[in-house]
Design a protein around this motif. Structure first.
Motif, short mmCIF file in Angstrom:
data_model
loop_
_atom_site.label_atom_id
_atom_site.label_comp_id
_atom_site.label_asym_id
_atom_site.label_seq_id
_atom_site.Cartn_x
_atom_site.Cartn_y
_atom_site.Cartn_z
N ARG A 110 0.96 -1.23 0.13
CA ARG A 110 -0.03 0.10 0.02
C ARG A 110 0.82 1.25 0.07
NH1 ARG A 110 -5.25 -0.67 0.43
NH2 ARG A 110 -6.06 -2.87 1.03
N ALA A 111 2.09 1.05 0.55
CA ALA A 111 2.95 2.42 0.66
C ALA A 111 3.50 2.51 -0.72
CB ALA A 111 4.12 2.02 1.77
N ARG A 114 0.83 4.12 -2.95
CA ARG A 114 0.57 5.39 -2.47
C ARG A 114 1.86 6.61 -2.85
NH1 ARG A 114 -0.59 3.41 2.53
NH2 ARG A 114 1.15 4.38 3.64
N GLY A 115 3.04 5.81 -2.84
CA GLY A 115 4.27 6.84 -3.22
C GLY A 115 4.33 6.82 -4.64
N LEU A 175 10.64 3.18 2.15
CA LEU A 175 9.67 3.31 3.27
C LEU A 175 10.39 3.89 4.51
CD1 LEU A 175 7.59 0.25 2.72
CD2 LEU A 175 7.58 2.38 1.49
N ASP A 176 9.64 4.86 5.44
CA ASP A 176 10.26 5.09 6.90
C ASP A 176 9.63 3.99 7.64
OD1 ASP A 176 7.35 5.48 7.55
OD2 ASP A 176 7.83 7.72 7.31
N GLU A 178 7.60 3.86 9.81
CA GLU A 178 5.94 3.78 10.25
C GLU A 178 5.31 3.12 8.83
OE1 GLU A 178 7.72 6.63 11.22
OE2 GLU A 178 7.74 5.63 13.08
N SER A 180 5.35 4.34 5.63
CA SER A 180 4.90 5.49 4.72
C SER A 180 5.98 5.74 3.60
CB SER A 180 4.70 6.68 5.43
OG SER A 180 3.75 6.60 6.40
#
Length: 241
Positions: A110-111, A114-115, A175-176, A178, A180
């Motif tokens: 999902r990240a 979104r990214g 990704l970080d 969290e 994201s």
């Protein structure tokens, strides 16, 4: 592409570029381009000259894209004796295929979706000097001696023209902690094209890296409904070129 063995041989050029810093191999692609991290916050990419996308071209694209979105900062690049290299400053984050995220695939996929949408929204088409259109990809393939099937020479009408990543496989999203999206790497083919050229590859690679069932989750996270015709076309073009 794969995470290489810890004992991957280190080329002399990479040792010189490291300037005494400790090296860890982190990535090896199918063309033999290896990426090493240093303990002083750099990444060194080195291999034989890539006929599809040189490190000089990648450096140029990173410099342009970095005006609008987070990508690695170029420190230096060059080529010599049939090999090329690119040194960038590290971004604190983990690839979406790091073992930490392989164990949490739904968060990661999902990240990535979104990214990719954030990347497409951030990069201005009107100001982009780079082209990744179907005609340019077919011409580039011909220059490398690849004959693209006639059925792929006519693309579906463009849905939305964006600045595409050009290699939106899930490992190229960072990704970080969290989960994201943080940044994108490996932008050597970045250029304007239909957004489905990126979405098709990103969603296809979600299946490769996380297993069945994640293709449509990535597309949902991007924010649109799957377009099966464009997905099929751009995946076939990817495989053909």
């Amino acid at each position: 592409m794969s995470i290489p063995a810890i004992d991957l041989p280190v080329p002399d050029r990479v040792l010189r570029l490291a300037s005494g810093a400790a090296l860890t191999p982190v990535w090896l692609n199918t063309l033999g381009m290896a990426t090493f991290s240093t303990d002083d916050g750099r990444y060194i990419k080195h291999g034989t000259i890539d006929p599809e996308s040189s490190r000089a071209e990648e450096a140029e694209r990173l410099a342009w894209a970095g005006r609008y979105t987070r990508v690695p900062e170029v420190i230096e690049y060059g080529e010599e004796d049939g090999h090329e290299w690119l040194v960038t400053r590290a971004i604190p984050g983990r690839s979406a295929v790091h073992p930490h995220w392989i164990a949490r695939p739904e968060i990661a996929v999902r990240a990535v979706g979104r990214g990719l949408r954030l990347l497409h929204d951030a990069l201005p088409v009107a100001d982009c000097p780079f082209d990744w259109s179907v005609p340019s990809r077919i011409a580039g393939a011909a220059d490398r001696g690849i004959e693209v099937p006639e059925a792929l020479r006519s693309a579906p009408p463009i849905d939305l023209l964006v600045v595409c990543h050009g290699d939106a496989c899930v490992p190229n999203t960072l990704l970080d902690d969290e989960g994201s999206p943080l940044a994108h790497v490996d932008l050597g083919a970045l250029g304007t094209a239909d957004r489905w050229a990126d979405i098709a590859v990103a969603s296809m690679s979600a299946e490769w890296n996380y297993g069945p069932g994640f293709e449509d989750i990535l597309i949902e996270a991007y924010g649109i409904e799957p377009d099966r015709e464009r997905l099929a076309y751009y995946r076939d073009l990817w495989n053909a070129t």
